[in-house]
Every structure is written in C-alpha cells, then in structure tokens.
Write a protein that holds these residues in place. Structure first.
Motif, PDB file in Angstrom:
ATOM      1  N   ILE A 141      58.310 -80.059  -2.493  1.00 33.06           N
ATOM      2  CA  ILE A 141      57.747 -80.417  -3.499  1.00 33.06           C
ATOM      3  C   ILE A 141      56.808 -81.630  -3.559  1.00 33.06           C
ATOM      4  O   ILE A 141      57.370 -82.433  -2.902  1.00 33.06           O
ATOM      5  CB  ILE A 141      58.621 -80.569  -4.844  1.00 33.06           C
ATOM      6  N   CYS A 142      55.528 -81.443  -3.820  1.00 32.46           N
ATOM      7  CA  CYS A 142      54.607 -82.546  -3.488  1.00 32.46           C
ATOM      8  C   CYS A 142      53.814 -82.820  -4.924  1.00 32.46           C
ATOM      9  O   CYS A 142      53.560 -82.071  -5.892  1.00 32.46           O
ATOM     10  CB  CYS A 142      53.596 -82.375  -2.538  1.00 32.46           C
ATOM     11  N   LEU A 143      53.800 -84.301  -5.291  1.00 30.22           N
ATOM     12  CA  LEU A 143      53.181 -84.775  -6.526  1.00 30.22           C
ATOM     13  C   LEU A 143      51.773 -85.461  -5.893  1.00 30.22           C
ATOM     14  O   LEU A 143      51.883 -86.366  -5.224  1.00 30.22           O
ATOM     15  CB  LEU A 143      53.919 -85.581  -7.280  1.00 30.22           C
ATOM     16  N   SER A 144      50.797 -84.786  -6.496  1.00 29.64           N
ATOM     17  CA  SER A 144      49.341 -85.435  -6.087  1.00 29.64           C
ATOM     18  C   SER A 144      48.819 -86.280  -7.351  1.00 29.64           C
ATOM     19  O   SER A 144      48.999 -85.985  -8.455  1.00 29.64           O
ATOM     20  CB  SER A 144      48.453 -84.603  -5.857  1.00 29.64           C
ATOM     21  N   ASN A 145      48.546 -87.729  -7.064  1.00 30.71           N
ATOM     22  CA  ASN A 145      47.897 -88.825  -8.085  1.00 30.71           C
ATOM     23  C   ASN A 145      46.647 -88.957  -7.684  1.00 30.71           C
ATOM     24  O   ASN A 145      46.417 -89.411  -6.666  1.00 30.71           O
ATOM     25  CB  ASN A 145      48.872 -89.955  -7.927  1.00 30.71           C
TER      26      ASN A 145
ATOM     27  N   ARG B 186      62.680 -92.027  -6.092  1.00 27.21           N
ATOM     28  CA  ARG B 186      62.361 -92.124  -4.606  1.00 27.21           C
ATOM     29  C   ARG B 186      61.103 -91.655  -4.120  1.00 27.21           C
ATOM     30  O   ARG B 186      60.748 -91.977  -3.052  1.00 27.21           O
ATOM     31  CB  ARG B 186      63.763 -91.158  -3.952  1.00 27.21           C
ATOM     32  N   TYR B 187      60.359 -90.934  -4.894  1.00 26.11           N
ATOM     33  CA  TYR B 187      59.332 -90.380  -4.277  1.00 26.11           C
ATOM     34  C   TYR B 187      57.968 -90.734  -5.215  1.00 26.11           C
ATOM     35  O   TYR B 187      58.022 -90.606  -6.237  1.00 26.11           O
ATOM     36  CB  TYR B 187      59.236 -89.024  -4.189  1.00 26.11           C
ATOM     37  N   VAL B 188      57.282 -91.798  -4.629  1.00 26.12           N
ATOM     38  CA  VAL B 188      56.305 -92.478  -5.562  1.00 26.12           C
ATOM     39  C   VAL B 188      54.832 -92.122  -4.841  1.00 26.12           C
ATOM     40  O   VAL B 188      54.812 -92.383  -3.431  1.00 26.12           O
ATOM     41  CB  VAL B 188      56.432 -93.949  -5.708  1.00 26.12           C
TER      42      VAL B 188
ATOM     43  N   CYS C  34      55.822 -86.364  -1.311  1.00 30.30           N
ATOM     44  CA  CYS C  34      56.469 -85.095  -0.994  1.00 30.30           C
ATOM     45  C   CYS C  34      57.965 -85.408  -0.952  1.00 30.30           C
ATOM     46  O   CYS C  34      58.387 -86.312  -0.196  1.00 30.30           O
ATOM     47  CB  CYS C  34      55.937 -84.429  -0.015  1.00 30.30           C
ATOM     48  N   ALA C  35      58.830 -84.199  -1.375  1.00 27.81           N
ATOM     49  CA  ALA C  35      60.103 -84.293  -0.953  1.00 27.81           C
ATOM     50  C   ALA C  35      60.675 -82.833  -0.829  1.00 27.81           C
ATOM     51  O   ALA C  35      60.114 -81.753  -1.304  1.00 27.81           O
ATOM     52  CB  ALA C  35      60.916 -84.984  -2.043  1.00 27.81           C
TER      53      ALA C  35
ATOM     54  N   THR D 260      53.159 -77.749  -5.151  1.00 26.46           N
ATOM     55  CA  THR D 260      52.398 -78.931  -5.348  1.00 26.46           C
ATOM     56  C   THR D 260      51.986 -79.040  -6.943  1.00 26.46           C
ATOM     57  O   THR D 260      51.619 -78.054  -7.649  1.00 26.46           O
ATOM     58  CB  THR D 260      50.890 -78.718  -4.704  1.00 26.46           C
ATOM     59  N   LEU D 261      52.190 -80.343  -7.401  1.00 32.86           N
ATOM     60  CA  LEU D 261      52.069 -80.726  -8.733  1.00 32.86           C
ATOM     61  C   LEU D 261      51.124 -81.665  -8.925  1.00 32.86           C
ATOM     62  O   LEU D 261      50.915 -82.832  -8.120  1.00 32.86           O
ATOM     63  CB  LEU D 261      53.596 -81.352  -9.305  1.00 32.86           C
ATOM     64  N   ASP D 262      49.919 -81.637  -9.563  1.00 36.08           N
ATOM     65  CA  ASP D 262      48.893 -82.447  -9.793  1.00 36.08           C
ATOM     66  C   ASP D 262      48.810 -83.194 -11.021  1.00 36.08           C
ATOM     67  O   ASP D 262      48.964 -82.517 -12.245  1.00 36.08           O
ATOM     68  CB  ASP D 262      47.646 -81.542  -9.737  1.00 36.08           C
TER      69      ASP D 262
END
Length: 105
Positions: free
Chosen positions: A25-29, A48-50, A58-59, A98-100
């Motif tokens: 899982i990835c978070l895009s800022n 933990r994931y910033v 990503c985690a 992927t989360l935007d």
C-alpha cells in the motif's frame, strides 16, 4: 517529536511464499500539499509510514481486512489523526494499492 520520515519504505526480506502474498500500500502526497501525510494500521501512536510533500510512502501488509488510519500535518507541522477507512484486501495477494491524497481542505 515527529516520526521518522519514510520517503520510500523498502520491504523487509521475507520468505518467498510470504513475500509474494503481501499487499503493498502506497500513499502519495501531492506537491502542492500543505504538509506531510501519514498512514498506518495502528492508531495508538504516530504513523510509521509518512510521505512528505511531493513524496510517496509505502508499506506491506497481510491480505486481510485492514483498518487504515490517516494523519496529516497541522499548522505547526505535527501529525494529527484525520480519518480512518476499512480496506478489504482479501484475495489481493501480491497486489499494489496506491492511495492519492487529493487535497487538504
């Protein structure tokens, strides 16, 4: 104290059978964000994931139902819990999600 930044988290080495079934899982800022964004499956402490502005974090998680918690930086730069969302990862072995983060308003 803010958490350590995880620009890109390299997954730990697991056995081949475990490694192949974990979901990434990835978070895009976005580059025009107002501060850092974070996520985790734990709520009790800072994430933990910033992802800093314009970056991605990503985690890897088990392919089960997960509750994701999201934080965003406030006006002082401290990460504050903002929202949560259930994510059903059953039957998602080995996939990438992927989360935007779209906007801060």
């Amino acid at each position: 104290m803010p958490p350590a930044t995880s620009m890109e988290v390299e997954p730990k080495e697991f056995g081949d059978d475990i490694d192949l079934r974990l979901v990434t899982i990835c978070l895009s800022n976005p580059g025009d964000a107002q501060g850092a964004k974070g996520f985790d499956i734990r709520r009790e402490s800072l994430p933990r994931y910033v992802a800093e502005i314009g970056k991605m974090a990503c985690a890897r998680f088990e392919p089960t139902r997960q509750m994701l918690y999201f934080w965003k930086a406030d006006e002082t730069g401290d990460l504050r819990l903002t929202l949560s969302s259930r994510l059903d990862l059953n039957d998602s072995d080995g996939t990438l999600v992927t989360l935007d983060w779209m906007r801060d308003h």
